[in-house]
Write a protein that holds these residues in place. Structure first.
Motif, mmCIF file in Angstrom:
data_model
loop_
_atom_site.group_PDB
_atom_site.id
_atom_site.type_symbol
_atom_site.label_atom_id
_atom_site.label_comp_id
_atom_site.label_asym_id
_atom_site.label_seq_id
_atom_site.Cartn_x
_atom_site.Cartn_y
_atom_site.Cartn_z
ATOM 1 N N PHE A 210 48.454 45.435 52.666
ATOM 2 C CA PHE A 210 49.242 45.836 51.496
ATOM 3 C C PHE A 210 49.937 44.637 50.862
ATOM 4 N N LEU A 211 50.549 43.811 51.674
ATOM 5 C CA LEU A 211 51.277 42.654 51.149
ATOM 6 C C LEU A 211 50.338 41.711 50.401
ATOM 7 N N MET A 212 49.146 41.530 50.934
ATOM 8 C CA MET A 212 48.174 40.658 50.281
ATOM 9 C C MET A 212 47.646 41.285 48.993
ATOM 10 N N ALA A 213 47.185 42.532 49.099
ATOM 11 C CA ALA A 213 46.527 43.170 47.957
ATOM 12 C C ALA A 213 47.504 43.457 46.817
ATOM 13 N N TYR A 214 48.683 43.969 47.153
ATOM 14 C CA TYR A 214 49.628 44.330 46.095
ATOM 15 C C TYR A 214 50.177 43.086 45.399
ATOM 16 N N SER A 215 50.383 42.025 46.154
ATOM 17 C CA SER A 215 50.808 40.761 45.537
ATOM 18 C C SER A 215 49.740 40.258 44.576
ATOM 19 N N LEU A 216 48.485 40.405 44.982
ATOM 20 C CA LEU A 216 47.375 39.986 44.123
ATOM 21 C C LEU A 216 47.317 40.841 42.863
ATOM 22 N N ALA A 217 47.519 42.153 43.022
ATOM 23 C CA ALA A 217 47.471 43.055 41.868
ATOM 24 C C ALA A 217 48.600 42.756 40.885
ATOM 25 N N ILE A 218 49.797 42.537 41.401
ATOM 26 C CA ILE A 218 50.929 42.217 40.520
ATOM 27 C C ILE A 218 50.726 40.846 39.882
ATOM 28 N N GLY A 219 50.205 39.917 40.656
ATOM 29 C CA GLY A 219 49.957 38.577 40.127
ATOM 30 C C GLY A 219 48.933 38.557 39.014
ATOM 31 N N ALA A 220 48.063 39.570 38.978
ATOM 32 C CA ALA A 220 47.045 39.632 37.922
ATOM 33 C C ALA A 220 47.673 39.744 36.540
ATOM 34 N N ALA A 221 48.908 40.228 36.476
ATOM 35 C CA ALA A 221 49.591 40.348 35.182
ATOM 36 C C ALA A 221 49.830 38.980 34.547
ATOM 37 N N PHE A 222 49.839 37.931 35.361
ATOM 38 C CA PHE A 222 50.084 36.582 34.849
ATOM 39 C C PHE A 222 48.787 35.835 34.541
ATOM 40 N N LEU A 223 47.655 36.446 34.853
ATOM 41 C CA LEU A 223 46.371 35.779 34.650
ATOM 42 C C LEU A 223 45.800 36.088 33.273
ATOM 43 N N PRO A 224 44.990 35.197 32.732
ATOM 44 C CA PRO A 224 44.298 35.504 31.475
ATOM 45 C C PRO A 224 43.306 36.644 31.683
ATOM 46 N N GLN A 225 43.009 37.346 30.619
ATOM 47 C CA GLN A 225 42.150 38.525 30.701
ATOM 48 C C GLN A 225 40.791 38.208 31.320
ATOM 49 N N ALA A 226 40.286 37.022 31.083
ATOM 50 C CA ALA A 226 38.952 36.661 31.572
ATOM 51 C C ALA A 226 38.887 36.579 33.092
ATOM 52 N N LEU A 227 40.009 36.304 33.742
ATOM 53 C CA LEU A 227 40.021 36.161 35.200
ATOM 54 C C LEU A 227 40.344 37.464 35.929
ATOM 55 N N ARG A 228 40.788 38.466 35.215
ATOM 56 C CA ARG A 228 41.208 39.698 35.880
ATOM 57 C C ARG A 228 40.067 40.459 36.549
ATOM 58 N N PRO A 229 38.842 40.435 36.002
ATOM 59 C CA PRO A 229 37.743 41.087 36.736
ATOM 60 C C PRO A 229 37.533 40.522 38.136
ATOM 61 N N VAL A 230 37.842 39.246 38.316
ATOM 62 C CA VAL A 230 37.724 38.645 39.650
ATOM 63 C C VAL A 230 38.703 39.311 40.610
ATOM 64 N N VAL A 231 39.910 39.578 40.127
ATOM 65 C CA VAL A 231 40.916 40.255 40.954
ATOM 66 C C VAL A 231 40.448 41.657 41.315
ATOM 67 N N VAL A 232 39.859 42.349 40.358
ATOM 68 C CA VAL A 232 39.358 43.708 40.607
ATOM 69 C C VAL A 232 38.303 43.696 41.708
ATOM 70 N N VAL A 233 37.372 42.764 41.623
ATOM 71 C CA VAL A 233 36.314 42.659 42.641
ATOM 72 C C VAL A 233 36.916 42.350 44.006
ATOM 73 N N LEU A 234 37.884 41.455 44.045
ATOM 74 C CA LEU A 234 38.525 41.100 45.311
ATOM 75 C C LEU A 234 39.246 42.302 45.922
ATOM 76 N N LEU A 235 39.929 43.080 45.098
ATOM 77 C CA LEU A 235 40.650 44.244 45.601
ATOM 78 C C LEU A 235 39.689 45.289 46.166
ATOM 79 N N LEU A 236 38.610 45.548 45.456
ATOM 80 C CA LEU A 236 37.638 46.545 45.918
ATOM 81 C C LEU A 236 36.943 46.082 47.200
ATOM 82 N N ALA A 237 36.550 44.821 47.239
ATOM 83 C CA ALA A 237 35.875 44.290 48.423
ATOM 84 C C ALA A 237 36.808 44.291 49.629
ATOM 85 N N ALA A 238 38.063 43.966 49.388
ATOM 86 C CA ALA A 238 39.033 43.938 50.482
ATOM 87 C C ALA A 238 39.238 45.328 51.067
ATOM 88 N N TYR A 239 39.268 46.349 50.204
ATOM 89 C CA TYR A 239 39.477 47.699 50.729
ATOM 90 C C TYR A 239 38.265 48.174 51.528
#
Length: 331
Positions: free
Chosen positions: A120-149
């Protein structure tokens, strides 16, 4: 009349949760699953569906900024509610049942709690941190979250002792006279009880929505603070029942497993289909949820148990702090 419906829906949810927890335990025994997987995966995913539907409907079927606000608020509200009210109620139950349990501590399997909250600490920090990323990099976060789960589920299904080992599962409530019920009856009880929980939660959400409209609550605050009270009830009631029965690993696993799901799969939806621009209130709620998880994680890591009264004070304090900030207009 609204209050009558709210009270009746609570009773329905409680009855459904009793049958659901019993059925899920039997399902874990039948499938030979690890005890941690029953609470952290089966029960957590099943009872997480009501709150998952709110952002899905709001984001994919709604229109306008209000729908976006409700969707994002619901996504962030679930981890916040679990990390505050969830732990608060778990701690409160140890206090109320101190005579029955003969202790004011929760004794879950430490490794399972650390596994869930570490994720939770890893994934939720990553999800919240995505708000600071440019739109082009956010799909990478989505893939990481799904793969991690997916990796988390695979690990949870095999880690720890099997469900039923050292536990008194008790008879299947649908057919208490059968010592060895068939799988089909177990599945029927799980599905039917889940539908009962879902129906009760839906009525409760509707009633809360009427009250929110009556008192003029903003959509984002409604989704963040009010809706999760209803939609998280399946997890909370399930955990309270397991605490009452002395099954602390299942109880905590249900809460922390739901936090895992709510920190990965559901935020991935929000990041994919919304602008994912978080307000100060959103960041504060996320910070409180993460802080709560850190405290529980470090406590279990250091001591191997959770002291109920302190768990209660932590959850209640964090929730009261946030509500006070909202009411005062600071957020």
């Amino acid at each position: 009349m609204v209050y009558l419906f709210l009270g009746a829906s609570l009773v329905v949810i409680l009855i459904g949760a009793k049958f659901f927890t019993n059925g899920v335990e039997w399902l874990g025994v039948r499938l030979g699953l690890a005890r941690g997987a029953v609470g952290s995966v089966l029960a957590a995913i099943g009872t997480a569906l009501p709150e998952t539907m709110i952002p899905l409907v709001a984001i994919l079927m709604g229109h306008g900024q209000a729908s976006q606000d409700i969707g994002v608020g619901a996504i962030l509200g679930a981890p916040f509610m679990l990390g505050t009210v969830g732990f608060m109620l778990a701690g409160m139950m140890t206090i109320l049942l101190i005579r029955r349990r003969r202790r004011a501590v929760l004794l879950p399997h430490p490794a399972l709690v650390r596994r869930d909250l570490g994720f939770f600490l890893m994934a939720y920090s990553l999800a919240i941190g995505a708000a600071f990323l440019p739109q082009a990099l956010r799909p990478v976060v989505v893939v990481l979250l799904l793969a991690a789960y997916i990796a988390f589920v695979a690990r949870a299904l095999s880690q720890g002792e099997k469900c039923g080992e050292g536990d008194d599962v008790g008879p299947l409530l649908a057919v208490p006279q059968m010592a060895n019920p068939p799988l089909v009856l177990i599945l029927l009880q799980v599905v039917f009880s889940f539908m009962v929980i879902l129906g009760g939660a839906k009525v409760f959400v509707h009633g809360i929505g009427i009250l929110a409209h009556t008192f003029g609550v903003a959509p984002f605050i409604f989704a963040l603070l009010i809706a999760p009270i209803a939609t998280e009830m399946p997890e909370l009631f399930n955990s309270l029942i397991w605490i009452r029965e002395g099954k602390d690993t299942l109880a905590l696993g249900n809460i922390t497993g739901a936090m895992v799901f709510q920190s990965s799969i559901v935020p991935a939806i929000g990041i994919s289909f919304t602008a994912w621009q978080l307000t100060p209130a959103a960041f504060v709620s996320a910070a409180l949820a993460l802080t709560s998880a850190w405290i529980v994680f470090l406590t279990v890591r250091r001591r191997g148990y959770l002291y109920g009264p302190l768990l209660f004070l932590m959850g209640a304090g964090f929730y009261a702090f946030f509500v006070t900030m909202v009411i005062s207009g600071a957020l």
